[in-house]
Design an enzyme around this catalytic site. Structure first.
Site, PDB file in Angstrom:
ATOM      1  N   SER A   1      31.880  64.736  44.487  1.00  0.00           N
ATOM      2  CA  SER A   1      32.673  63.823  43.668  1.00  0.00           C
ATOM      3  C   SER A   1      33.616  63.094  44.620  1.00  0.00           C
ATOM      4  CB  SER A   1      33.463  64.605  42.622  1.00  0.00           C
ATOM      5  OG  SER A   1      34.245  63.712  41.884  1.00  0.00           O
TER       6      SER A   1
ATOM      7  N   MET B   1      49.761  27.013  36.425  1.00  0.00           N
ATOM      8  CA  MET B   1      49.997  25.960  37.407  1.00  0.00           C
ATOM      9  C   MET B   1      50.463  24.706  36.674  1.00  0.00           C
ATOM     10  SD  MET B   1      47.000  26.734  40.053  1.00  0.00           S
ATOM     11  CE  MET B   1      45.831  26.774  38.753  1.00  0.00           C
TER      12      MET B   1
ATOM     13  N   TYR C   1      27.689  58.999  38.123  1.00  0.00           N
ATOM     14  CA  TYR C   1      28.712  58.840  37.087  1.00  0.00           C
ATOM     15  C   TYR C   1      30.051  58.428  37.678  1.00  0.00           C
ATOM     16  CZ  TYR C   1      30.718  63.331  38.489  1.00  0.00           C
ATOM     17  OH  TYR C   1      31.317  64.335  39.213  1.00  0.00           O
TER      18      TYR C   1
ATOM     19  N   CYS D   1      35.836  60.487  41.048  1.00  0.00           N
ATOM     20  CA  CYS D   1      36.884  60.899  40.121  1.00  0.00           C
ATOM     21  C   CYS D   1      38.256  60.371  40.524  1.00  0.00           C
ATOM     22  CB  CYS D   1      36.912  62.415  39.963  1.00  0.00           C
ATOM     23  SG  CYS D   1      37.324  63.254  41.476  1.00  0.00           S
TER      24      CYS D   1
ATOM     25  N   ARG E   1      46.210  17.159  36.803  1.00  0.00           N
ATOM     26  CA  ARG E   1      46.259  18.526  36.263  1.00  0.00           C
ATOM     27  C   ARG E   1      45.477  19.485  37.153  1.00  0.00           C
ATOM     28  NH1 ARG E   1      44.194  17.962  30.301  1.00  0.00           N
ATOM     29  NH2 ARG E   1      45.757  19.479  29.706  1.00  0.00           N
TER      30      ARG E   1
ATOM     31  N   GLY F   1      48.653  27.908  31.772  1.00  0.00           N
ATOM     32  CA  GLY F   1      50.094  27.754  31.978  1.00  0.00           C
ATOM     33  C   GLY F   1      50.596  28.182  33.340  1.00  0.00           C
TER      34      GLY F   1
ATOM     35  N   ARG G   1      37.052  24.926  27.267  1.00  0.00           N
ATOM     36  CA  ARG G   1      36.814  26.125  28.082  1.00  0.00           C
ATOM     37  C   ARG G   1      36.519  27.280  27.137  1.00  0.00           C
ATOM     38  NH1 ARG G   1      43.083  26.511  29.980  1.00  0.00           N
ATOM     39  NH2 ARG G   1      43.951  27.010  27.974  1.00  0.00           N
TER      40      ARG G   1
ATOM     41  N   LYS H   1      38.093  23.377  34.681  1.00  0.00           N
ATOM     42  CA  LYS H   1      38.423  22.193  33.891  1.00  0.00           C
ATOM     43  C   LYS H   1      37.575  21.001  34.333  1.00  0.00           C
ATOM     44  CE  LYS H   1      42.691  21.768  32.705  1.00  0.00           C
ATOM     45  NZ  LYS H   1      44.103  21.717  33.037  1.00  0.00           N
TER      46      LYS H   1
ATOM     47  N   HIS I   1      52.775  28.959  24.575  1.00  0.00           N
ATOM     48  CA  HIS I   1      52.621  29.747  25.802  1.00  0.00           C
ATOM     49  C   HIS I   1      52.652  31.238  25.495  1.00  0.00           C
ATOM     50  CE1 HIS I   1      54.257  31.900  29.306  1.00  0.00           C
ATOM     51  NE2 HIS I   1      53.353  31.178  29.931  1.00  0.00           N
TER      52      HIS I   1
HETATM   53  C1  PEP Z   1      41.355  61.854  44.673  1.00  0.00           C
HETATM   54  O1  PEP Z   1      41.898  62.136  45.739  1.00  0.00           O
HETATM   55  O2  PEP Z   1      40.750  60.792  44.473  1.00  0.00           O
HETATM   56  C2  PEP Z   1      41.438  62.781  43.541  1.00  0.00           C
HETATM   57  C3  PEP Z   1      40.804  62.528  42.416  1.00  0.00           C
HETATM   58  O3  PEP Z   1      42.234  63.856  43.676  1.00  0.00           O
HETATM   59  P1  PEP Z   1      43.830  63.809  43.520  1.00  0.00           P
HETATM   60  O4  PEP Z   1      44.179  62.472  42.969  1.00  0.00           O
HETATM   61  O5  PEP Z   1      44.183  64.907  42.604  1.00  0.00           O
HETATM   62  O6  PEP Z   1      44.274  64.017  44.920  1.00  0.00           O
END
Ligand code: PEP
Ligand code: MG
Length: 875
Positions: free
Chosen positions: A765, A104, A852, A832, A93, A102, A337, A23, A455
């Site tokens: 992974s 603070m 990935y 993963c 403010r 909203g 803003r 702000k 709000h």
């Molecule tokens: C992990 O441990 O990050 C994973 C993907 O395997 P799980 O959550 O099945 O233990």
């Protein structure tokens, strides 16, 4: 030189958000652009941090600097603080680096006291205005600084209105305002055993401190956690000369967006109230007028405002959300803003601004908050069902989406019902910042009062929750917990549906259908795909999930948790047989029952993924998770297996583990029972062979992933089984099929020895769920019970299971990636764990050079955009 804790607006600029807050920086920027901004100064975020460092005490040097700046402000304004003959009144403010609408506190009309009010009355020749301003100040000061309940003040106002037989505040006259002021002061004194402070400087310092304190109020903390805002940022405080929208009918105040925040349409969009102060518009107490009507009521101010809107949007290259006040026909800008907007609006604005030539595609990609896309991925009302339904009421379409659920009337009820797994619609007269947690767990929000910028509307849009606001058709009785429409009563036992795109409210639940990616969304995501370096895969265990993820743009499966298929129907029986087997022969018999089920599951997944890579992980969880617990189920299993009930009970007891997450799970199972890995390899490879025969063009290359490895010898042992079985099957089928064997890196030891493990693993992974659990030593299932204490005590700000710990666990991941590549240059690296779908975590994975991320289907579009943003930010 001493540290500088204060800046006049004219000393700052738009790039100083870190110390001036959003702000303050934008007020300075507007002033630099020559726009009409009332004079003022900003107390920096560094002063706020100092306040906390000093044990919640405002330092003398900061107080002295505030007084020095106050003098500068007085000379700029040509008015004097506390002087009844020429008084300066200010607003105080908050303004953090990131906007937190909203969350603070704000105090207006500061500087009022019993003498000043009389001076203001004389100077303006408007005693009603003077007393109205004074009573508002007392109300806000009492609430924000002293924590007195707002409700008592509202009651006094309501009593006054009832006595005068009027319904609107504007119908109360000067004497009424004066009487209310006196009653407010009496209530203040009675509650706090002290007089309302009359010294303007004292008022100011206490107000600044209160704003600093509000940085740590529970709703601000909750908001920060939801939006990844660190508490170390602190808030700035803006002290600004008051201009008055409540001085008569040629005065007013309003808020506006340069484009429609709900749909993105390029059209000035806003609301205002004549003869009112700022909080009247946002609090939803009076329903405001549409901005277009300002053209008639105050044509000059309107024309100037439209001009400023155009300039601000072009300057910030973004849709602006502005606050303004008109004092006696003259326009003042109080804030600008980048406006909060719905996901659909965000996409439309981004695409339109590229078409208008305002933004490059990369700039446009940075304008949309990845998490916001979630709102577009959830079901919409079924068109036919919606058409057949008749609305019972209509309000303002404040935040789009389709929501149905049980009616609740308080934020607490919403939380209680949601904790029981019920979907709820929070129905309120109007919402206030205290309701934020209840709003968060609700499917949708319906309010009786308030406009598009109330709000409820602003917060709902920010959360991506569906909201219908200002639905005056509802006759509400909050205390007794019901509302009536057309003579029909709805209570907490009823279901309703609300449509945030039209404002319609329906009785009962309307059917919903899945969302799809098309139009602006599709176009925008294409830009993201062209920009990102990280691939995005999904975690999916069934063809249905795989198809869902594919439709959201997944480029493969990064994790099939094979055990999830064993819980259903007859499978659990075969699984239980396998687990309680006493001999290898028994176990092989049970596994033989599981093989065809697993093979057909994998076939379904390969078919669904149409040649995209699929990583299948072998059995991972502790076996006891599959065992029956009720005596009924145990007896049934014994009967099915023709074994003695006591024998079975003994086996179950023997499988008990004190710490199952660190127990007999992951690759340890295949080490004890190699036949499990044999069966799973057979299922994976046979499924791939069967599908490859139908679709040779897919060149299926199964990816087999061994979980919970901590040493290369573990991996080598299981890999040998896999290779033996797979090679035999492939040779027998006379097919040319490649496959990969890799591992999860989810034990710290594996991360430390990743160079050795990469000798056997063709891919890694990162299982960041277990890696986080084991690095922190926090159980992933139990940490929720104590993490709140960590947040309270400021030890951690975030749940490390939701937001990746770059600082600690990140070191392991970065190091393992480096070690893995040192051994095997082309090793494929992914993640993963749950963090694969979290935008801030994704940026980290991009930076350490993973190939990935893999996340749940509904987070795939979020990850695609986050990966694109990571690539842009780290060019
Ligand atoms: C992990 O441990 O990050 C994973 C993907 O395997 P799980 O959550 O099945 O233990
Ligand atoms: Mg794991």
């Amino acid at each position: 030189m001493d540290k500088k804790y204060l800046y006049l607006f004219s000393e700052g600029n738009g790039s100083m958000r870190e110390i001036l807050g959003g702000k303050g920086a934008n007020l300075a920027e507007m002033m630099n652009l020559g726009m009409p901004v009332p004079y003022g100064f900003t107390v920096t975020t560094e002063a706020c941090n100092k306040y906390y460092d000093d044990g919640e005490k405002i330092a003398d040097e900061v107080v002295a600097e505030i007084f020095a700046y106050l003098e500068k402000l007085e000379s700029l304004a040509g008015k004097k603080f506390g002087d009844p003959h020429n008084p300066l009144l200010v607003s105080v403010r908050s303004g953090a680096r990131a906007s937190m609408p909203g969350m603070m506190d704000t105090i207006l009309n500061l500087g009022m006291n019993d003498d000043v009010v009389k001076g203001v009355a004389e100077l303006t020749n408007n005693p009603r205005f003077a007393w109205d301003s004074y009573r508002r100040f007392i109300q806000m000061f009492a609430d924000v600084v002293m924590g007195l309940p707002k409700s008592r003040f509202e009651e006094i106002i309501d009593e006054m209105k009832a006595r005068k037989h009027v319904t609107m505040d504007t119908e109360l006259d000067a004497e009424d305002m004066k009487e209310m002021t006196l009653r407010f002061k009496a209530f203040y004194k009675e509650s706090l055993k002290e007089d309302f402070p009359s010294d303007a400087k004292d008022q100011l310092i206490r107000a600044v401190e209160a704003v600093f304190r509000s940085w740590n109020n529970p709703r601000a903390e909750f908001y920060r956690r939801m939006n990844d805002i660190p508490s170390s940022w602190g808030t700035a405080v803006n002290v600004q000369m008051m201009v008055f929208g409540n001085m008569g009918n040629d005065c007013g105040t309003g808020v506006a967006f340069t484009r429609n925040p709900s749909t993105g349409e390029k059209k000035l969009y806003g609301e205002f109230l004549m003869n009112a102060q700022g909080e009247d518009v946002v609090a939803g107490i009076r329903t405001p007028q549409h901005i277009d009507q300002l053209k008639e009521l105050s044509p000059q101010a309107y024309a100037q405002f439209v001009d400023i809107c155009g300039k601000l949007e072009a300057h910030y290259k973004d849709m602006q959300d502005m606050e303004f006040t008109i004092e006696k026909g003259k326009l003042y800008m109080l804030q600008t803003r980048n406006g909060k907007r719905t996901a659909a609006a965000a996409l439309k604005i981004a695409c339109d601004m590229v078409d208008e030539g305002t933004l490059s595609k990369e700039e446009a990609l940075m304008k949309v908050e990845p998490k916001q896309l979630d709102a577009l991925l959830h079901p919409q009302f079924d068109a036919a069902d919606l058409k057949a339904a008749t609305p019972i009421a209509k309000g303002l379409p404040a935040s789009p989406g389709a929501a149905c659920g049980k009616v609740v009337f308080t934020a607490e009820q919403a939380q209680q019902e949601a904790a029981l797994g019920h979907k709820v619609i929070l129905v309120r007269l109007e919402t206030s910042p205290e309701d934020i947690e209840g709003m968060h767990v609700s499917e949708g929000i319906l309010t009786v009062r308030g406009g598009m910028t109330s709000h409820a509307a602003v917060v709902a849009r920010g959360m991506g929750a569906c909201c219908v606001a200002g639905c005056g058709d509802l006759n509400m009785n909050e205390e007794e917990g019901y509302f009536e429409v057309n003579g029909v009563r709805y209570t907490a036992d009823d279901f309703i549906s609300i449509d945030g795109s039209t404002g319609n409210v329906y009785a009962g639940a309307i059917k919903t259908v899945p969302a799809s990616i098309s139009g602006d969304f599709e176009r925008f995501m294409k830009w993201a795909d062209e920009t990102r370096k990280l691939k995005v895969r999904t975690n999916a265990d069934t063809p249905k999930d795989a198809l869902q993820a594919l439709s959201f743009g997944a480029e493969g499966i990064g994790l099939v948790r094979t055990e999830h298929m064993f819980f259903e129907g007859d499978r659990i029986k075969a699984m239980r047989e396998m687990i309680v087997s006493k001999t290898t022969e028994q176990r092989k018999r049970a596994l033989a029952k599981l093989l065809p089920m697993q093979r057909s599951d994998f076939e379904g997944i390969y078919e669904a993924m149409q040649g995209f890579p699929v990583t299948i992980r072998y059995l991972d969880p502790p076996l006891h998770e599959f065992l029956p617990t009720s005596s009924y189920d145990i007896a049934n299993l014994a009967a099915d297996m023709h074994i003695d009930l006591d024998d079975l009970k003994a086996v179950i007891a023997s499988l008990h583990e004190f710490n199952p997450m660190m127990g007999h799970r992951g690759c340890r199972l295949a080490i004890s029972y190699p036949e499990i890995a044999e069966m799973q390899t057979t299922a994976v490879i046979e499924a791939a062979i069967n599908v490859a025969k139908k679709h040779p063009e897919w060149h299926l290359t199964p990816e087999i992933m061994i979980p919970l490895v901590g040493d290369v010898n573990e991996l080598r042992f299981v890999k040998n089984i896999v290779v033996k079985v797979a090679d035999e099957l492939i040779a027998k089928a006379g097919i040319d099929m490649k496959y990969l064997v890799g591992t999860m890196i989810e034990i710290p030891r594996a991360a430390l020895l990743a160079d050795e493990i990469a000798e056997e693993a063709e891919f890694f992974s990162f299982g960041t769920n277990d890696l986080t659990q084991m690095t922190f030593g926090f159980s992933r299932d139990d940490a929720g019970s104590f993490l709140n204490d960590y947040y309270d005590k400021k030890i951690y700000e975030q749940d490390p299971f939701a937001k990746f710990d770059q600082h600690g666990v990140g070191k392991l991941v970065a190091n393992a990636a480096k070690l893995g590549r040192a051994t095997r240059e082309d090793i494929h690296l992914g993640v993963c764990g749950e963090h694969g779908g979290d935008p801030a975590s994704i940026e980290f994975f991009h930076k350490v050079g993973l190939d990935y991320v893999s996340c749940s289907p509904f987070r795939v579009p979020i990850a695609r955009l986050a990966a694109a943003q990571a690539a842009i930010k780290n060019k």
